[in-house]
Design an enzyme around this catalytic site. Sequence first.
Site, PDB file in Angstrom:
ATOM      1  N   LYS A  51       0.834  -1.202   0.000  1.00 53.95           N
ATOM      2  CA  LYS A  51       0.000   0.000   0.000  1.00 53.95           C
ATOM      3  C   LYS A  51       0.873   1.258   0.000  1.00 53.95           C
ATOM      4  O   LYS A  51       0.646   2.198  -0.765  1.00 53.95           O
ATOM      5  CB  LYS A  51      -0.917   0.011   1.237  1.00 53.95           C
ATOM      6  CG  LYS A  51      -1.982  -1.088   1.205  1.00 53.95           C
ATOM      7  CD  LYS A  51      -2.676  -1.266   2.566  1.00 53.95           C
ATOM      8  CE  LYS A  51      -3.651  -2.442   2.521  1.00 53.95           C
ATOM      9  NZ  LYS A  51      -4.297  -2.706   3.823  1.00 53.95           N
ATOM     10  N   GLN A  95      -4.128  -1.349  10.003  1.00 57.46           N
ATOM     11  CA  GLN A  95      -4.117  -2.675   9.384  1.00 57.46           C
ATOM     12  C   GLN A  95      -4.708  -3.714  10.339  1.00 57.46           C
ATOM     13  O   GLN A  95      -4.378  -3.766  11.518  1.00 57.46           O
ATOM     14  CB  GLN A  95      -2.675  -3.051   9.002  1.00 57.46           C
ATOM     15  CG  GLN A  95      -2.550  -4.359   8.232  1.00 57.46           C
ATOM     16  CD  GLN A  95      -3.212  -4.326   6.853  1.00 57.46           C
ATOM     17  OE1 GLN A  95      -3.332  -3.274   6.221  1.00 57.46           O
ATOM     18  NE2 GLN A  95      -3.662  -5.476   6.386  1.00 57.46           N
ATOM     19  N   ASP A 118     -10.701   2.973   4.846  1.00 53.36           N
ATOM     20  CA  ASP A 118     -11.155   1.573   4.824  1.00 53.36           C
ATOM     21  C   ASP A 118     -12.678   1.474   4.731  1.00 53.36           C
ATOM     22  O   ASP A 118     -13.213   0.417   4.410  1.00 53.36           O
ATOM     23  CB  ASP A 118     -10.723   0.865   6.116  1.00 53.36           C
ATOM     24  CG  ASP A 118      -9.520  -0.041   5.918  1.00 53.36           C
ATOM     25  OD1 ASP A 118      -9.354  -0.565   4.805  1.00 53.36           O
ATOM     26  OD2 ASP A 118      -8.762  -0.211   6.886  1.00 53.36           O
TER      27      ASP A 118
HETATM   28  N1  GUN Z   1      -6.701  -6.776   6.571  1.00 53.39           N
HETATM   29  C1  GUN Z   1      -7.203  -7.531   5.557  1.00 53.39           C
HETATM   30  N2  GUN Z   1      -7.938  -6.765   4.733  1.00 53.39           N
HETATM   31  C2  GUN Z   1      -7.907  -5.517   5.223  1.00 53.39           C
HETATM   32  C3  GUN Z   1      -8.492  -4.279   4.793  1.00 53.39           C
HETATM   33  O1  GUN Z   1      -9.198  -4.170   3.802  1.00 53.39           O
HETATM   34  N3  GUN Z   1      -8.196  -3.202   5.580  1.00 53.39           N
HETATM   35  C4  GUN Z   1      -7.435  -3.284   6.690  1.00 53.39           C
HETATM   36  N4  GUN Z   1      -7.229  -2.177   7.401  1.00 53.39           N
HETATM   37  N5  GUN Z   1      -6.894  -4.409   7.115  1.00 53.39           N
HETATM   38  C5  GUN Z   1      -7.136  -5.526   6.369  1.00 53.39           C
END
Ligand code: GUN
Length: 283
Positions: A51, A95, A118
């Site tokens: 990311k 995350q 998110d």
């Molecule tokens: N862990 C797995 N998928 C995601 C997501 O879409 N966002 C976040 N913050 N953590 C994740």
Amino acid sequence: MTLARTLSGHEVAEAVYAELRQRLKALPFVPSLRVLRLGEDPASVSYVRLKDKRARELGFRSQVEVYPEDFPEEALLSRIAELNAQEDVDGILVQLPLPPHIRADRVLEAIHPLKDVDGFHPLNVGRLWSGGEGLFPCTPLGILRLLKHYGVALKGKEVVVLGRSNIVGKPLAGLLLREDATVTVAHSKTEALPEVTRRAEVLVVAVGKAHLVRKDWVRPGAIVVDVGVNRVEGKLLGDVHPEVAEVASALTPVPGGVGPMTVAMLMANTLKAALLRRHGASL
Ligand code: GUN
């Protein structure tokens, strides 16, 4: 025998990135993303790196904050409050999964809804279901963008979502309703599951069980989206068995299908968050 067409997430993500680069270049400011990670879960380390790298490459300002596995919940909430107040931070992402001593719902509710790239804050969840403007979850948005790119119409179609997580299944169902699809959400307690999935003209599988969906679960000619990322003996396997390519008309690969779209939509959400906040949106 004709095999299903491959719906490449890499290809569509590149189209999204080309558009984002143009839009970023035209802005009088640089939108910024802040990603917070606790602990060293290898999958999280790898996702966060992807990311951050992509955000920088596109021209966002991006910073990752790494905290120890035992970082206290209150300290994390305080840090989020600081970032909420910081004028030069547009998007905040924590995350997941978080360590067990931290209540994820408290953390997700602490992020300002306008910086919630998110789309997990209850206000954004409500906006998704009530039809309003907001920030919505990246994987479901990515699936819709992928289908749109390949010309898959959803209006009036029978779509089955297998899986009911807060990250994928539930928000995807809401977004599909907004697209006028006829939506069924099936899950581990659904009776006669293969009969239900066989009704689908578009089948989306997000359960996290390697190769669960076999070819007799799929209606001939269906479009199948595989959200699964299962690490089995060093290999990355989807939730959909490869034999499904014999009956489906189109199928997303794992890896290279939904995964790249999730990152692409996070980038799109970061730009959207920056614009919403500057234009005085009232989330
Ligand atoms: N862990 C797995 N998928 C995601 C997501 O879409 N966002 C976040 N913050 N953590 C994740």
